[in-house]
Design an enzyme around this catalytic site. Structure first.
Site, PDB file in Angstrom:
ATOM      1  N   GLY A 131       0.812  -1.203   0.000  1.00 24.54           N
ATOM      2  CA  GLY A 131       0.000   0.000   0.000  1.00 24.54           C
ATOM      3  C   GLY A 131       0.841   1.245   0.000  1.00 24.54           C
ATOM      4  N   SER A 132       0.233   2.359   0.371  1.00 23.77           N
ATOM      5  CA  SER A 132       0.905   3.644   0.360  1.00 23.77           C
ATOM      6  C   SER A 132      -0.017   4.697   0.941  1.00 23.77           C
ATOM      7  CB  SER A 132       1.287   4.064  -1.067  1.00 23.77           C
ATOM      8  OG  SER A 132       2.037   3.075  -1.725  1.00 23.77           O
ATOM      9  N   ASN A 133       0.571   5.847   1.282  1.00 24.57           N
ATOM     10  CA  ASN A 133      -0.186   7.043   1.602  1.00 24.57           C
ATOM     11  C   ASN A 133       0.201   8.142   0.631  1.00 24.57           C
ATOM     12  OD1 ASN A 133      -1.189   5.857   4.018  1.00 24.57           O
ATOM     13  ND2 ASN A 133       0.662   6.476   5.107  1.00 24.57           N
TER      14      ASN A 133
END
Length: 803
Positions: free
Chosen positions: A249-251
């Protein structure tokens, strides 16, 4: 300050100096036999490669072929062993050098990891997958019909990598010195390297099922009359769920002119990606003057900036919640005993096939050969998972329909993003190329505009096909493959079978947008995105009106908490948000939990409660109680009906919340169990997180801040390679990798960034652990972007490569 010159640079500098001295040692005017040299011809390859602090290469060339050449040379200097290992994988040659039953190397100690984070196969199955699943003829055709610049980049990359191998000779890093598997590469190899990246959220998740459907040529085919069990789709999507739990994932957060102190855009990019595999990021600045000037990171040797910034725009990507595949059930022709003829709209169609051979090294040094034939309908590749009921029988076969299998538009897409002059032109490029495989895009520009878009490659399955009888099994995204009316649709201007980004979820705003891998629905809390009436976007894009992850919630919560205090945000605020390390699960449950455990009778429980009461509710290095809470919450998160305040679609950031009284006894049991575990391991209940969450580098335990975002609700996320032991959580596996904060002034981008694991996988490199120390200290280095600032960097070195 002493300047470091890598060995290849020093050799080139010495050669140049010797040539210059030789020229000075002879007076040509006094020697009539010596004629002036012929006029110099332009070099076919001409590229300057400068290095600044932390080994960041700035590659500058007049054309894309030379640009790819210089990037490949620099990347190989830092990661040649890992990249050579990756090439073996996509060639389907792992078994030939390491044996059929072995698995790609996992990181142990200071050795690099060469395994994929997206599939877990032994070498033979991995070789069969890549040889059988990828189609080099389709890849060649795709690049031949596309833009010229991606091909120039790939061709130059091949030459630059091979040049490095020639220059380095036998002086390779210890991990691959004197091995037979480090060899020159070809253009086909680079096409395969890029193609592998597109498969992370589709083909690779089902690689085992593809290999299982392969047949040994000449063997008798016996098809079961019916499947031995009813279809159980839960395991079909388990791979993707596992990736999400591990930290895939990531932000990303983009702030616009309404909320930025300088009236320009602000961007925080924070991908959570592997630390130990061939998908590691690599910092680079790539420039073709007047055409392309982008800085940020490439991924796994792919020759384009995938996350970064240019003079006018900064962007990041987050893994989208959307699905990037469907499956189909084929109705087979009962007259074909082989089961390779299927019925489509009542007409007979014959599957195509591909036969491949895998060579494997035997213990005695000989080489064995195994051959399999794989089959394809026009929708995709035949797969088989009997344990889930997906069995190839006389009546039915199942195929994986994967629109990224031959996606050759990725490089063109990232070049289009890198040359954008605003978020509007960036969006135009997304609409035109449609090349992003499985990521959202979040961007901000110098004029203070922001963008969120899911322009990833998503199969064209409108909402009506989920309710009109075409959908056979929701959990498997299994559709009726016998009817054209149940097949993928088509958007004008988009590649066959996928949605045009213009009709996909997106928004532009001047306050802010953000994403942390949940659905497009919650991109801005003040403007929930539901899609067009009456049915909204395709269900393949994700859910609306659904509970969000704790990481998504803390991402928006901390922005909304900060704005009343700051009113306008700056770069330092973005960095503080990135490293806030608030543990949102603790904020939600500790008020009731501490009240309930205040009357605990046992000494251990009293100590646990006291520790959590004193804890700062963060995952910083000095946080005492973070380890105890992590072990408690790993158990408590599974408690059913634990929230007193249920999820409210009108308030997705703040709900659910508060512990339900009926759940409190189970919460206390979980806390006691966690305290017992720490005590048995000799870990103090109030031990500093920095003493027990570490990354070993060259014998040094580097302390790491950060929590497991998806589980604990920290914005930044780290998933460690080990669970809690007496030595702590040892070795980062997934998580915060490249962190960048970017805004703009009149001269261009103002950027600070770090690559948490460093540029090189070679323990002997000065860039092996330097940025891991920066991450540990929360120290943000500034990135030089203009030629003036690059040359002023105290660590500046440069070399020119020509052919």
């Amino acid at each position: 300050m002493q300047r470091r010159h890598p060995a290849a640079y020093r050799r080139l500098l010495v050669v140049s100096l010797l040539l210059a001295l030789g020229a000075c040692g002879r007076d040509h005017d006094d020697d009539p036999a010596v004629q002036p040299p012929p006029p110099a011809t332009a070099a076919r390859i001409n590229v300057d490669v400068a290095r600044t602090a932390h080994g960041v290469p700035h590659v500058r060339a007049d054309d894309f072929r030379s640009l790819g050449y210089g990037l490949a040379y620099a990347y190989a200097q830092d990661n040649v062993c890992m990249f050579a290992d990756a090439v073996l994988t996509v060639r389907g040659e792992r078994s030939l050098f390491f044996g059929a039953d072995a698995r790609p190397r996992q990181r142990t100690g200071d050795e690099y990891g060469g395994g994929s984070g997206f599939m877990d196969l032994n070498n033979e199955d991995s070789d069969f997958f890549f040889k059988g699943y990828l189609d080099i003829e389709q890849l060649r055709a795709g690049y031949a019909s596309g833009a010229r610049e991606p091909r120039d980049l790939l061709e130059g990359y091949v030459e630059g990598y091979n040049r490095y191998l020639k220059d380095a000779g036998s002086k390779l890093p210890a991990a691959c010195a004197n091995t037979k598997w480090v060899r020159p590469i070809s253009l086909d190899d680079m096409m395969l390297v890029v193609a592998e990246k597109a498969l992370h959220a589709s083909g690779q998740a089902f690689a085992r099922d593809f290999v299982a459907a392969g047949r040994v040529p000449g063997a008798t085919v016996t098809l079961a009359k019916a499947a031995p069990r009813k279809i159980d789709a839960s395991s079909l999507v388990a791979q993707l769920d596992l990736l999400n739990r591990q930290g895939f994932g990531s932000n990303a957060l983009a702030v616009g002119k309404d909320l930025s102190a300088n009236g320009r855009g602000l961007l925080l990019g924070n991908p959570h990606y592997p630390w130990t595999t061939t998908d590691r990021f690599y910092q680079a600045h790539l420039t073709v003057p007047g055409r392309y000037d982008a800085m940020g990171v490439i991924i796994g040797g792919v020759p384009a900036v995938v996350i970064g910034f240019n003079r006018d725009v900064a962007w990041s990507h987050t893994v989208t919640f959307a699905n990037h595949f469907t499956t189909f059930r084929l109705a087979l022709d009962p007259g074909d005993a082989t089961g390779t003829t299927y019925l489509y709209d009542g007409a007979r169609r014959t599957m195509t096939s591909k036969t491949v051979t895998v060579e494997a090294l035997l213990p005695d040094g000989l080489v064995s050969r195994r051959t399999k034939t794989f089959y394809f309908s026009h929708q995709g590749a035949v797969i088989s998972r009997p344990a889930a009921g997906l069995t190839w029988t006389a009546q039915a076969a199942y195929v994986l329909a994967d629109p990224n299998r031959s996606n050759t538009r990725m490089l063109e897409q990232w070049l289009g993003i890198g040359t954008a002059t605003s978020v509007r032109t960036l969006k135009d490029s997304l609409d035109k190329v449609v090349g992003l495989p499985w990521v959202n895009t979040v961007a901000a520009d110098r004029d203070g505009n922001t963008l969120y878009a899911d322009a990833s490659v998503v199969p064209h399955m409108n909402a009506d096909k989920f309710v009109n009888g075409c959908l056979l099994l929701q959990a498997a995204l299994l559709f009726d493959g016998s009817k054209s009316s149940c097949g993928w649709g088509q958007d004008v201007g988009a590649p066959a079978g996928i949605y045009a980004p213009a009709t996909a979820p997106w928004m532009m705003r001047t306050d802010y947008v953000g994403n942390s891998n949940d659905s497009y629905w919650l991109t801005n809390p003040k403007a929930l995105l539901t899609g067009p009436a009456p049915l909204g976007y395709s269900p393949l894009y994700g859910r609306v009106n659904a509970e969000q992850s704790l990481r998504t919630r803390i991402g928006f919560r901390q922005v909304e908490d900060l704005l009343p205090q700051r009113n306008k945000l700056n770069l330092a605020d973005m960095q503080a948000l990135a490293f806030s390390n608030r543990v949102y699960a603790a904020e939600l449950v500790l008020p009731e939990l501490l009240t309930a455990c205040s009357s605990a009778s046992s000494t251990l429980m009293q100590q646990a409660c006291t520790t959590l009461q004193a804890w700062d509710r963060r995952a910083d290095l000095d946080s005492r109680g973070a380890v105890l809470f992590r072990e408690f919450w790993a158990l408590a998160t599974a408690i059913p009906n634990k929230w007193a305040r249920p999820f409210d679609p009108a308030d997705p950031v703040n709900t659910p919340a508060s512990v339900a009284p009926a759940a409190m006894p189970a919460m206390l049991v979980a806390l006691r169990t966690a305290a017992d575990k720490l005590q048995s391991l000799g870990v103090p209940l109030d031990g500093r997180l920095g003493d027990y969450q570490v990354e070993p580098r060259n014998g040094v335990r580097i302390p790491l801040h950060g929590g497991n975002g998806n589980q604990e609700g920290t914005y930044g996320s780290l998933t460690m390679r080990s669970g809690l032991t007496a030595q702590g959580y040892v070795g980062a596996h997934w998580g915060q990798s490249y962190l960048q904060t970017v805004t703009f002034d009149e001269q261009g981008p103002v950027a600070q960034a770090m690559l948490t694991y460093g540029q090189s996988v070679d323990p002997a490199s000065p860039w092996y652990a330097d940025q891991t120390l920066l991450y540990s200290r929360k120290s943000w280095p500034s990135l030089p972007f203009t030629q003036e600032k690059i040359k002023a960097d105290p660590s500046y070195t440069t070399v020119t490569l020509r052919e």
